[in-house]
Enzyme design. Sequence first.
Site, PDB file in Angstrom:
ATOM      1  N   ASP A 173     -16.276  11.944  -2.143  1.00  0.00           N
ATOM      2  CA  ASP A 173     -16.825  12.393  -0.857  1.00  0.00           C
ATOM      3  C   ASP A 173     -17.512  13.743  -1.003  1.00  0.00           C
ATOM      4  OD1 ASP A 173     -14.394  10.629  -0.574  1.00  0.00           O
ATOM      5  OD2 ASP A 173     -15.129  10.535   1.479  1.00  0.00           O
ATOM      6  N   ASP A 202     -18.898   7.882  -1.421  1.00  0.00           N
ATOM      7  CA  ASP A 202     -19.517   8.790  -0.443  1.00  0.00           C
ATOM      8  C   ASP A 202     -20.263   9.904  -1.177  1.00  0.00           C
ATOM      9  OD1 ASP A 202     -18.677   7.210   1.577  1.00  0.00           O
ATOM     10  OD2 ASP A 202     -17.329   8.670   2.508  1.00  0.00           O
ATOM     11  N   TYR A 205     -24.226  11.579   2.029  1.00  0.00           N
ATOM     12  CA  TYR A 205     -24.095  11.699   3.490  1.00  0.00           C
ATOM     13  C   TYR A 205     -25.461  11.777   4.174  1.00  0.00           C
ATOM     14  CZ  TYR A 205     -19.089  12.188   2.957  1.00  0.00           C
ATOM     15  OH  TYR A 205     -17.770  11.950   2.653  1.00  0.00           O
ATOM     16  N   HIS A 334      -8.805   7.615   9.234  1.00  0.00           N
ATOM     17  CA  HIS A 334      -8.933   6.360   8.486  1.00  0.00           C
ATOM     18  C   HIS A 334      -7.576   5.733   8.209  1.00  0.00           C
ATOM     19  CE1 HIS A 334     -13.058   7.533   8.101  1.00  0.00           C
ATOM     20  NE2 HIS A 334     -12.787   8.556   7.335  1.00  0.00           N
ATOM     21  N   VAL A 362     -10.733   9.834   2.899  1.00  0.00           N
ATOM     22  CA  VAL A 362     -10.033  10.819   3.724  1.00  0.00           C
ATOM     23  C   VAL A 362     -10.337  12.200   3.145  1.00  0.00           C
ATOM     24  CG1 VAL A 362      -7.796  11.601   4.546  1.00  0.00           C
ATOM     25  CG2 VAL A 362      -8.241   9.149   4.239  1.00  0.00           C
ATOM     26  N   HIS A 363     -10.824  13.102   3.979  1.00  0.00           N
ATOM     27  CA  HIS A 363     -11.324  14.381   3.487  1.00  0.00           C
ATOM     28  C   HIS A 363     -10.193  15.375   3.292  1.00  0.00           C
ATOM     29  CE1 HIS A 363     -15.368  13.023   5.334  1.00  0.00           C
ATOM     30  NE2 HIS A 363     -15.164  12.509   4.141  1.00  0.00           N
TER      31      HIS A 363
HETATM   32 FE   LIG Z   1     -15.772   7.503   3.372  1.00  0.00          FE
END
Ligand SMILES: [Fe+2]
Length: 469
Positions: A173, A202, A205, A334, A362-363
């Site tokens: 991400d 990811d 973005y 999520h 998940v960030h």
């Molecule tokens: Fe994602």
Amino acid sequence: MTHSWSNSPPAAAAAAALVVAVALAAFSGGCNAGTTSAFVRKAQKAVDMPLDSDVFRVPPGYNAPQQVHITQGDHDGSAMIVSWVTPDEPGSSLVFYGTSENHLKFSAKGKVYRYKYYNYTSGYIHHCTIRKLEHDTTYYYAVGVGHTLRKFWFKTSPKVGPDVPYTFGLIGDLGQSFDSNSTLTHYQSNPTKGQTVLFVGDLSYADNYPYHDNVRWDTWGRFTERSAAFQPWIWTAGNHELDFEPDIGETVPFKPYKHRYHVPYRASGSTSPFWYSIKRASAYIIVLASYSAYGKYTPQYTWLEAELPKVNRIETPWLIVLMHSPWYNSYNYHYMEGESMRVMYEKWFVDYKVDVVFAGHVHAYERSERISNIAYKIVNGACDPVPDQSAPVYITIGDGGNQEGLANNMTEPQPKYSAFREASFGHAMFDIKNRTHAYYAWHRNQDGHAVEADKMWFNNRYWNLKEES
Ligand SMILES: [Fe+2]
């Protein structure tokens, strides 16, 4: 941390009932055994770097190659896919390469691709597979023509074998925010030098911009070139690669990603670039697709079912799986999105003793205990995760920088299966020492480059099936 989730049956029925009751109470949330880090950060949007940032700089010269990146090009690491973009015209699709910096005596010809996305038309995207490379060898390579020729180098992986040490970086991400830049800088500065990045999905973005402004795919390619041109990044597709936008007439999912990031999926008998496998040094890496069909009889299901028995742990002791959406995630973001895929595949992961599963999405950061949840049979009520030394460790590492900010809202109390969690940006290293041991460490961006915020010695599940301390 040690725990006492005993599976052994007590002798007396009454004692058994008591023990089970206590164990269930402890496991279902009465006892908080994992660690929730004391580092609590403000929830704020990660800010994208402006288009004129130095990290997005366009290389000088008309039609100069940009967004150079490499990935493994076959199943065992003796090929490399070199990719780049020429913005103005097709130019040359040749890659010159060799083992002497000043004498690139080989060349290979790639193919050039282009795509349109709404009102955006891509540059000329080149992909060239160079084959029959020697293992464990530094190669220099060049793309472009004349005064815009750009030179890079990479080192091929050692020949596949059981005790080959190798260091994988873990990034997920990433995005192109100021935090993304910090993560990539920390990864590159880590004294444990990563040799290949396992990227868990990811990427750019770009889809968060109006009409998924694909200019942000280009900036991301230029931003990551400083690492991805010099060592392979192993790609996993995330939801931000879907680019599925019927409102603006774009109904071909993964269109920009598929054009820009090629992977060697055919070499592992896959029919899609979204699920495939590679062997690298002492690791067997399986990439799965959270956003392609995975139910029974689907191509991904039948591929994985045939794939797992092919993994030879005598040749590649370390079995690593990458996916985007985590199966075990105790953040309120999520939550349970990976559940249906877990139900389909988790038993296989236990049966085949997968060492570790890396996911993103998940960030934040989280590492699980070795647990499984495969006993459920509709009528038996056995639906809780239980300690299982044949099960993988699940690591969520979607903390690259993204664009949407940190996930700092967690389910409480911390589930017992969750060993450590913290909402900070960072990266990790999986440092394989030999067939029995690997050292794993997670680094948060707020610390110096060498600080390990979470760490664990992995015992290989095939060669060294002992509980890790
Ligand atoms: Fe994602």
